[in-house]
Write an enzyme that holds these catalytic residues in place. Structure first.
Site, PDB file in Angstrom:
ATOM      1  N   LYS A   1     -11.911  -4.768  -6.921  1.00 13.84           N
ATOM      2  CA  LYS A   1     -12.499  -3.425  -7.053  1.00 13.84           C
ATOM      3  C   LYS A   1     -11.445  -2.384  -7.382  1.00 13.84           C
ATOM      4  O   LYS A   1     -11.694  -1.445  -8.125  1.00 13.84           O
ATOM      5  CB  LYS A   1     -13.188  -3.044  -5.745  1.00 13.84           C
ATOM      6  CG  LYS A   1     -14.307  -3.978  -5.331  1.00 13.84           C
ATOM      7  CD  LYS A   1     -14.757  -3.684  -3.905  1.00 13.84           C
ATOM      8  CE  LYS A   1     -15.672  -4.779  -3.377  1.00 13.84           C
ATOM      9  NZ  LYS A   1     -15.950  -4.652  -1.967  1.00 13.84           N
TER      10      LYS A   1
ATOM     11  N   LYS B   1      -6.416 -11.523 -10.284  1.00  9.44           N
ATOM     12  CA  LYS B   1      -7.755 -11.769  -9.758  1.00  9.44           C
ATOM     13  C   LYS B   1      -8.664 -10.560  -9.950  1.00  9.44           C
ATOM     14  O   LYS B   1      -8.203  -9.422 -10.070  1.00  9.44           O
ATOM     15  CB  LYS B   1      -7.675 -12.159  -8.278  1.00  9.44           C
ATOM     16  CG  LYS B   1      -7.317 -11.049  -7.328  1.00  9.44           C
ATOM     17  CD  LYS B   1      -7.417 -11.535  -5.888  1.00  9.44           C
ATOM     18  CE  LYS B   1      -7.242 -10.366  -4.923  1.00  9.44           C
ATOM     19  NZ  LYS B   1      -7.461 -10.747  -3.542  1.00  9.44           N
TER      20      LYS B   1
ATOM     21  N   LYS C   1       0.830  -1.217   0.000  1.00 11.18           N
ATOM     22  CA  LYS C   1       0.000   0.000   0.000  1.00 11.18           C
ATOM     23  C   LYS C   1       0.862   1.264   0.000  1.00 11.18           C
ATOM     24  O   LYS C   1       0.505   2.268  -0.616  1.00 11.18           O
ATOM     25  CB  LYS C   1      -0.950  -0.017   1.189  1.00 11.18           C
ATOM     26  CG  LYS C   1      -2.088  -1.013   1.020  1.00 11.18           C
ATOM     27  CD  LYS C   1      -3.076  -0.943   2.164  1.00 11.18           C
ATOM     28  CE  LYS C   1      -4.315  -1.776   1.857  1.00 11.18           C
ATOM     29  NZ  LYS C   1      -4.114  -3.201   1.952  1.00 11.18           N
TER      30      LYS C   1
END
Length: 332
Positions: free
Chosen positions: A198, A195, A112
């Site tokens: 969102k 995968k 992140k």
């Protein structure tokens, strides 16, 4: 006594096929065999600073889609994370025994930081502690998680065991990863890279609430290539992803038919994608209809959220009362 299962989905948007086949479909099956707590992780979503309107709308999307997918609020406890303040209290206590070094080494934190260097907030750093609080507040022993969350679950065990050692108790049991089915379902996205998710953008995911025309457009634009150049060749990742999607939503015969065409170098991607889109439309139709119906019923949604919060708080309040006593907080 049934074993306790806890799982949550972040309220960062609508549920997609990956959420459904990778998690929610299992939730529906396991709710009869376990004491299940399924929550909407709105506190977790604050790390990305949603607007108040987006936050509330996203919570509603997930609540509606949980119910439309078949999670029964009478059989399971469905609740919104922020409706259970005891979670935030346990998060505070666990933070006192979580060390900077171990939090900074978390793979997801490092990912992140790389992805959003301008938003390295304390919530991102202590994300695994909040996840531990979500699990430990109900003393869960089983947590349905994917590979990307296994490190967080290991940290939850660490924090629970550390609390036990510090206060000379065996209070928190160890939670472990749990899959209700033998094999985890891989649901790839439409961008050809990995995968369905969102964060990869609207075009990568097929949402449970997408109308048929939207599904057709997304699938027809999915990443493909110029076609096979030799018989029985290994499929490149974008093509294998589309075949994996077909394996999830289509019949075995349909998948076999297009696999044979590919191996014989006779496949036409236009026909293949049209079939995949129609099978996705059929697979999502019952949920799409229920989503539209439930989304209109605000009084039912209020009732489900209130009922879930009461059930979740009953468990959480008992834990917090006992944790406070173990720590040494006592009334005068």
């Amino acid at each position: 006594m049934k074993e306790t299962v806890v799982s949550g989905i972040r309220s960062t948007g609508k549920l997609h096929l990956g959420n459904y086949y990778g998690a929610v479909k299992n939730f529906v099956q396991m709710q009869n065999d376990y004491n299940c707590y399924f929550f909407i992780a709105d506190l977790h979503s604050l790390t990305t600073h949603p607007t108040p309107a987006d936050l509330h709308g996203n919570i509603k999307h997930v609540l509606v889609e949980y119910l439309a997918s078949g999670i029964d609020p009478e059989n399971s406890t469905i609740y919104i994370q922020s409706d259970v303040p005891e979670i935030a209290e346990l998060y505070l206590y666990l933070n006192m025994n979580a060390y900077m070094g171990e939090l900074e080494r978390s793979t997801s934190f490092k990912d992140k930081v790389r992805a959003n260097p301008d938003n390295v907030n304390a919530g991102l750093l202590t994300y695994p502690v909040l996840m531990a609080a979500d699990i430990l507040i109900h003393k869960a022993t089983k947590v349905p998680v994917g590979k990307d969350q296994e490190q967080h679950l290991e940290m939850a065990r660490t924090f629970g065991n550390r609390f036990n050692r510090l206060y000379h108790t065996e209070y928190f049991p160890e939670p472990y990863a749990f899959s209700y089915t033998e094999k985890l379902v891989k649901v790839p996205g439409l961008d050809g890279k990995g995968k369905m998710g969102k964060s990869e953008g609207e075009a990568n995911a097929v949402y449970l609430s997408d109308d048929p025309e939207t599904i057709r457009k997304k699938v027809m634009r999915a990443v493909s290539d110029g076609g096979p150049t030799e018989e029985n060749q290994v499929k490149p990742e974008p093509i294998q992803n589309l075949f994996d999607l077909m394996k999830v939503v289509s019949s075995t015969d349909t998948h076999q038919h297009f696999d044979d065409l590919y191996n014989k170098m006779q496949i036409r991607y236009g026909d293949f994608k049209k079939q995949l889109a129609e099978d996705m439309i059929i697979a999502t139709a019952p949920m799409r209809e229920r989503i539209q119906e439930i989304a209109k019923d605000d009084s039912y949604l209020r009732q489900v959220a209130k009922h879930g919060a009461l059930k979740a708080r009953e468990s959480a309040q008992k834990t917090i009362k006992e944790v406070r006593s173990l720590i040494g907080f006592k009334s005068f």
